[in-house]
Motif scaffolding. Structure first.
Motif, PDB file in Angstrom:
ATOM      1  N   UNK A   7       0.826  -1.207   0.000  1.00 13.74           N
ATOM      2  CA  UNK A   7       0.000   0.000   0.000  1.00 13.74           C
ATOM      3  C   UNK A   7       0.861   1.259   0.000  1.00 13.74           C
ATOM      4  N   UNK A   8       1.936   1.248   0.781  1.00 11.95           N
ATOM      5  CA  UNK A   8       2.826   2.410   0.825  1.00 11.95           C
ATOM      6  C   UNK A   8       3.456   2.649  -0.550  1.00 11.95           C
ATOM      7  N   UNK A   9       3.924   1.560  -1.186  1.00 18.87           N
ATOM      8  CA  UNK A   9       4.550   1.689  -2.497  1.00 18.87           C
ATOM      9  C   UNK A   9       3.531   2.140  -3.556  1.00 18.87           C
ATOM     10  N   UNK A  27       6.769   2.343 -11.818  1.00 14.97           N
ATOM     11  CA  UNK A  27       6.469   0.939 -11.501  1.00 14.97           C
ATOM     12  C   UNK A  27       7.730   0.178 -11.140  1.00 14.97           C
ATOM     13  N   UNK A  28       8.782   0.357 -11.940  1.00 19.20           N
ATOM     14  CA  UNK A  28      10.038  -0.368 -11.698  1.00 19.20           C
ATOM     15  C   UNK A  28      10.674   0.054 -10.375  1.00 19.20           C
ATOM     16  N   UNK A 296       5.464  -3.701 -15.340  1.00 22.01           N
ATOM     17  CA  UNK A 296       4.220  -4.209 -14.748  1.00 22.01           C
ATOM     18  C   UNK A 296       4.414  -5.596 -14.146  1.00 22.01           C
ATOM     19  N   UNK A 297       5.238  -6.419 -14.785  1.00 19.87           N
ATOM     20  CA  UNK A 297       5.517  -7.743 -14.226  1.00 19.87           C
ATOM     21  C   UNK A 297       6.250  -7.618 -12.894  1.00 19.87           C
ATOM     22  N   UNK A 298       7.135  -6.628 -12.791  1.00 15.14           N
ATOM     23  CA  UNK A 298       7.807  -6.371 -11.505  1.00 15.14           C
ATOM     24  C   UNK A 298       6.781  -5.951 -10.448  1.00 15.14           C
ATOM     25  N   UNK A 299       5.867  -5.111 -10.861  1.00 18.11           N
ATOM     26  CA  UNK A 299       4.802  -4.642  -9.961  1.00 18.11           C
ATOM     27  C   UNK A 299       3.939  -5.816  -9.503  1.00 18.11           C
TER      28      UNK A 299
END
Length: 439
Positions: A7-9, A27-28, A296-299
């Motif tokens: 949530x913080x991120x 995102x990265x 997005x995959x990292x996210x």
């Protein structure tokens, strides 16, 4: 603790977007920092997870679909086949009120089936349809709205880049989502056409009645139109029919579609310079999308490691919100984000969270995907971002076609897209019927 970190991120990511940081970079960075905190400052572990995630994301063969479909659409656009298609639709619909606007909608409906992005449709029909409507005395806002609004069909009717991105993030079948978009796309085209007819009947001044042209097409022009029109129809059969009948995977269908589009382009007069420019343009369009997908995959990995989806889902459950209220909240978030960022970024930011929540509430994943695409599609017409509005403004050869006029003209289409979205949510069979037949 993991859910709180997520949530913080997420909050930091939204702040970065508002400050103008590119969403892929945001995102990265947020994913990397979040994983780093979860592993208590172990830099090596965080970098290993992020690098492996990026590698696994980019090596998926499904990603080849995106540049291939973009290239196929660019070949068709540069060949002039879109203009042929528009003129054929115009003559076929000549007796309907507001026929040029309906021809624009019909042309975009068919053209959407051979291109993966709405921008190509908006750019093409801004140059083809808008001058014709103005020449015959159509009201300017009405003409601009028809071009911008109907271009949205390119993001729903397959092959669609947005459907591909949604499928990658949710691990749904690309082919199933492609087929799922057909009936809702046709329904939306009919809603657009019904609005045009009703508006033209109620106020004939905005769309003058049909008059026989002083000159008829020459045999050479008819032959060119026939090649372009039949070429586009053959592409639809190859791509959509091939996937539906199980002859091709989406990737294979895209490859065959590119070959067929190249043949059409060469037949219509495209040469080496045009072909190279189409390839360069496909690369310029695809590269940012690929970067966003990696980020997005990292996210998604951050959400998985931190249990973010379950944490947020629990928050919704504890709030005692009904499924209807949750859907309305999601819709509001999508529309607000549509005022700030592009459609692909909206999907990358929200779908990893929204899709599991919707499925947990009992919504069909395919129907929810089409609903989401439609709502996000509406964001293409919403101020102040309105990507399609800016595309039309940049493509229309008329300095008096201001952004304000385009936004006003496209507002009825914005409303109709939302109407179609909730129809799909209430009648999910519109999205699931054809994929069910495919399976």
């Amino acid at each position: 603790m993991g859910g709180e970190i997520v949530l913080i991120m997420l909050g930091v990511l939204l702040l970065m977007i508002l400050l103008g940081v590119h969403i892929g970079v945001g995102l990265a960075l947020c994913s990397g920092v979040g994983v780093y905190i979860m592993f208590r400052g172990n830099t090596e572990a965080a970098l290993s997870i992020m690098s492996n995630t990026a590698f696994e994301a980019i090596r998926k063969d499904v990603f080849a679909v995106i540049p291939l479909f973009v290239l196929m659409g660019d070949f068709i656009w540069r060949s002039g086949a879109a203009g042929d298609l528009y003129r054929i639709c115009d003559r076929a619909l000549r007796r309907l009120p507001g026929r040029l606007a309906i021809a624009t909608i019909a042309g975009n409906t068919v053209f959407a089936a051979v291109t993966g992005v709405s921008i190509a449709s908006a750019a093409a029909f801004s140059r083809i349809a808008y001058p014709e409507m103005m020449k015959l005395g159509y009201k300017q806002t009405f003409a601009l709205g028809a071009v911008a609004g109907s271009a949205c069909l390119g993001m729903l009717i397959p092959p669609s880049v947005l459907l591909i991105v949604w499928a990658v993030l949710t691990e749904l079948s690309v082919g199933a989502l492609f087929i799922a978009g057909i009936l809702p796309g046709l329904m939306l085209a009919l809603l657009f056409s019904a609005y045009v007819i009703a508006a033209a009947v109620m106020n004939p001044r905005i769309a003058p009645a049909y008059e026989e042209p002083l000159t008829q097409p020459t045999p050479a022009e008819k032959r060119s139109e026939l090649i372009g029109g039949l070429g586009i129809l053959s592409l639809i059969v190859i791509v959509i029919g091939g996937i539906w009948l199980g002859w091709f995977t989406p990737t294979e269908a895209a490859a065959f579609g590119v070959i067929a589009a190249l043949v059409i382009g060469i037949t219509k007069g495209m040469r080496g310079a045009d072909i190279l420019e189409s390839m360069y343009q496909a690369g310029r369009t695809t590269a940012p999308i690929m970067f966003l997908l990696i980020a997005a995959q990292m996210y998604s990995r951050l959400l998985a490691l931190g249990g973010g989806v379950n944490y947020i889902q629990g928050m919704f459950s504890d709030s005692d919100l009904s499924p209807t209220m949750v859907i309305l909240l999601m819709t509001a978030i999508w529309l607000i984000l549509g005022m700030l960022i592009d459609s692909v970024s909206i999907i990358l930011l929200t779908v990893p969270i929204f899709a599991p929540i919707a499925v947990a509430m009992g919504y069909d994943p395919i129907a929810f995907a089409i609903f989401g695409i439609l709502v996000i599609e509406a964001g293409l017409l919403s101020p102040p971002f309105g990507l399609l509005v800016y595309t039309v403004r940049g493509s229309v050869p008329d300095p008096t076609a201001t952004l304000k006029k385009i936004f006003i003209g496209s507002f009825p289409y914005f409303v109709l897209i939302l109407v179609a979205a909730f129809i799909v949510l209430l009648i999910p069979q519109l999205a699931t019927l054809l994929p069910g037949a495919l399976i």
